[in-house]
Design a protein around this motif. Sequence first.
Motif, PDB file in Angstrom:
ATOM      1  N   ALA A  75     -15.657 -28.071  44.874  1.00 24.39           N
ATOM      2  CA  ALA A  75     -14.203 -27.924  44.833  1.00 24.39           C
ATOM      3  C   ALA A  75     -13.645 -28.348  43.481  1.00 24.39           C
ATOM      4  O   ALA A  75     -12.742 -27.710  42.937  1.00 24.39           O
ATOM      5  CB  ALA A  75     -13.570 -28.746  45.955  1.00 24.39           C
ATOM      6  N   PHE A  89     -10.556 -27.941  39.223  1.00 21.09           N
ATOM      7  CA  PHE A  89     -10.361 -28.541  37.901  1.00 21.09           C
ATOM      8  C   PHE A  89     -11.452 -28.038  36.976  1.00 21.09           C
ATOM      9  O   PHE A  89     -12.320 -28.778  36.539  1.00 21.09           O
ATOM     10  CB  PHE A  89     -10.427 -30.080  38.000  1.00 21.09           C
ATOM     11  N   LEU A 126     -14.168 -21.604  32.100  1.00 21.96           N
ATOM     12  CA  LEU A 126     -13.661 -21.236  33.429  1.00 21.96           C
ATOM     13  C   LEU A 126     -12.188 -21.616  33.575  1.00 21.96           C
ATOM     14  O   LEU A 126     -11.459 -21.035  34.376  1.00 21.96           O
ATOM     15  CB  LEU A 126     -14.510 -21.926  34.503  1.00 21.96           C
ATOM     16  N   ARG A 186      -9.634 -17.951  40.759  1.00 24.17           N
ATOM     17  CA  ARG A 186     -10.865 -18.706  41.012  1.00 24.17           C
ATOM     18  C   ARG A 186     -11.052 -18.902  42.514  1.00 24.17           C
ATOM     19  O   ARG A 186     -12.124 -18.672  43.066  1.00 24.17           O
ATOM     20  CB  ARG A 186     -10.832 -20.055  40.301  1.00 24.17           C
ATOM     21  N   ALA A 188     -10.027 -11.935  36.731  1.00 24.75           N
ATOM     22  CA  ALA A 188      -9.574 -12.480  35.446  1.00 24.75           C
ATOM     23  C   ALA A 188      -9.077 -11.366  34.531  1.00 24.75           C
ATOM     24  O   ALA A 188      -8.104 -11.514  33.804  1.00 24.75           O
ATOM     25  CB  ALA A 188     -10.700 -13.252  34.783  1.00 24.75           C
ATOM     26  N   GLY A 233     -18.978 -12.813  44.429  1.00 15.12           N
ATOM     27  CA  GLY A 233     -18.030 -13.817  43.943  1.00 15.12           C
ATOM     28  C   GLY A 233     -17.888 -13.769  42.431  1.00 15.12           C
ATOM     29  O   GLY A 233     -16.776 -13.834  41.888  1.00 15.12           O
ATOM     30  N   VAL A 234     -19.007 -13.654  41.739  1.00 15.99           N
ATOM     31  CA  VAL A 234     -18.964 -13.610  40.274  1.00 15.99           C
ATOM     32  C   VAL A 234     -18.288 -12.324  39.804  1.00 15.99           C
ATOM     33  O   VAL A 234     -17.468 -12.325  38.880  1.00 15.99           O
ATOM     34  CB  VAL A 234     -20.389 -13.730  39.685  1.00 15.99           C
ATOM     35  N   ALA A 282     -11.698 -15.532  44.256  1.00 18.18           N
ATOM     36  CA  ALA A 282     -13.060 -15.022  44.039  1.00 18.18           C
ATOM     37  C   ALA A 282     -14.049 -15.748  44.941  1.00 18.18           C
ATOM     38  O   ALA A 282     -14.988 -15.143  45.470  1.00 18.18           O
ATOM     39  CB  ALA A 282     -13.444 -15.180  42.578  1.00 18.18           C
ATOM     40  N   ALA A 283     -13.858 -17.056  45.105  1.00 18.39           N
ATOM     41  CA  ALA A 283     -14.745 -17.825  45.977  1.00 18.39           C
ATOM     42  C   ALA A 283     -14.646 -17.330  47.414  1.00 18.39           C
ATOM     43  O   ALA A 283     -15.652 -17.175  48.106  1.00 18.39           O
ATOM     44  CB  ALA A 283     -14.399 -19.310  45.902  1.00 18.39           C
ATOM     45  N   ILE A 333     -14.575 -12.661  40.206  1.00 17.15           N
ATOM     46  CA  ILE A 333     -13.855 -13.474  39.238  1.00 17.15           C
ATOM     47  C   ILE A 333     -13.695 -12.735  37.918  1.00 17.15           C
ATOM     48  O   ILE A 333     -12.683 -12.873  37.226  1.00 17.15           O
ATOM     49  CB  ILE A 333     -14.497 -14.867  39.042  1.00 17.15           C
ATOM     50  N   ILE A 334     -14.695 -11.919  37.572  1.00 23.77           N
ATOM     51  CA  ILE A 334     -14.568 -11.144  36.337  1.00 23.77           C
ATOM     52  C   ILE A 334     -13.433 -10.141  36.473  1.00 23.77           C
ATOM     53  O   ILE A 334     -12.551 -10.034  35.613  1.00 23.77           O
ATOM     54  CB  ILE A 334     -15.897 -10.426  36.017  1.00 23.77           C
ATOM     55  N   SER A 349      -9.774 -21.055  31.687  1.00 24.30           N
ATOM     56  CA  SER A 349      -8.823 -20.043  31.240  1.00 24.30           C
ATOM     57  C   SER A 349      -8.614 -18.954  32.292  1.00 24.30           C
ATOM     58  O   SER A 349      -7.776 -18.075  32.114  1.00 24.30           O
ATOM     59  CB  SER A 349      -9.294 -19.431  29.917  1.00 24.30           C
ATOM     60  N   ILE A 392     -15.117 -28.190  40.580  1.00 25.29           N
ATOM     61  CA  ILE A 392     -15.395 -27.183  39.564  1.00 25.29           C
ATOM     62  C   ILE A 392     -14.440 -26.003  39.710  1.00 25.29           C
ATOM     63  O   ILE A 392     -13.996 -25.421  38.729  1.00 25.29           O
ATOM     64  CB  ILE A 392     -16.851 -26.682  39.639  1.00 25.29           C
ATOM     65  N   ILE A 393     -14.114 -25.656  40.956  1.00 25.34           N
ATOM     66  CA  ILE A 393     -13.221 -24.514  41.169  1.00 25.34           C
ATOM     67  C   ILE A 393     -11.787 -24.883  40.841  1.00 25.34           C
ATOM     68  O   ILE A 393     -11.043 -24.105  40.239  1.00 25.34           O
ATOM     69  CB  ILE A 393     -13.343 -23.992  42.617  1.00 25.34           C
TER      70      ILE A 393
END
Lengths: 259, 111
Positions: B56, B61, B66, B74, B107, B99-100, B77-78, B103-104, B68, B58-59
């Motif tokens: 959590a 904070f 990441l 974020r 973003a 998920g990856v 995407a999760a 996020i791409i 930006s 990392i997602i």
Amino acid sequence: MGPSGATAVAARAPTLDPSVTNIAPTPLAGFIAGLKAALPSVFLLVLVGTYISIGALAHDLGFSVLWVVLSTVLVWAAPAQVIILTSLGAGAAPLEIAIAVSLSAMRLLPMVVSILPMLRTPATKLRGVILLAHFTAVSMWVEVLRLAPALPREARIGFANGIGTVFMGGAATACVLGFYLAAALPSLLVGALLFLTPMSFLVSVTRGARVLSDRLAFVLGLGIGPLIAYQQIGLDLLWTGLLGGSAAYALARLRRALR
Amino acid sequence: MTRDLWPYVLLILVGFLPNEIWRWIGVVLSRGIDENSELITWVRAVATAILAGVVAKIIVFSPGALASVPLPVRIGAAVVGLLAFFVLRQSVFAGVFTGVLAIIIGALMMG
């Protein structure tokens, strides 16, 4: 893992390739079979992805490539490594980090305990066992539990070490790759690489958490973690673990009692 | 001991030792520990919650590049990745990949 757990895992396994299982009952034959069995494993793919991400994280937080590769070889536990990287990167006290790492590593104890009896023979030497214990991590543990029972017992420890060798080697290589990719790729792709770590933990823990206490602990941890961290409370990871984990444990126990 | 060695000393002290000791205890105790004992259950719950906290953090904070990416992207995407995992018969690979990818795309669309 109790007998029902192990046989349940074995029952779900696909038919094993005889070239993997019909081997000489020696540690060396087992080791080579382990190397071969690890290469097509989906876990190798996930490990490579996760460790590319860890390499990228280390680069973005200012660690050296040697340091992060050493951490991969010496620690060999992605959650602990991410804790160390992010906590050291944020300037947390070493003692807090050591405790958080230790708590996150407790999962290794039941893993080692649950596979060793299945792999050991009376002739097994301690160095094979120590190496095996070091290689033990979630990915290796799952594959060994799935595949090793079909092999002659004398080959099993070699087999597990073979799997561990490929997994660790792949991870270390991926780590270096991720480190230099982070330096070379545009910011968006580096961000995506960094995102691989929480994403792979999220998905694999969701799949792996079998009991209610673990599932609740994960959900509670996801919710409590940012709240405590936002308050800038020291030792936030430990509080998240203690509060979330204990609440989950208590709730699961309550549910059992109410049945 | 020079300053250059300190990060490696730290690695051994706060990384290797607190981690490896549990494997060693596992070797010693490889008979007789009940995986289902209440203590182990609680310990596993605490460890799982810590891991969740790390995820959590990392997602929410995010470090480095990441950060930006906008927060809703974020988290979104999760969620998308988890959904893909469930829909595609519990495939770890599908969940992580989706998920990856999410996020791409997110973003690029929102960032």
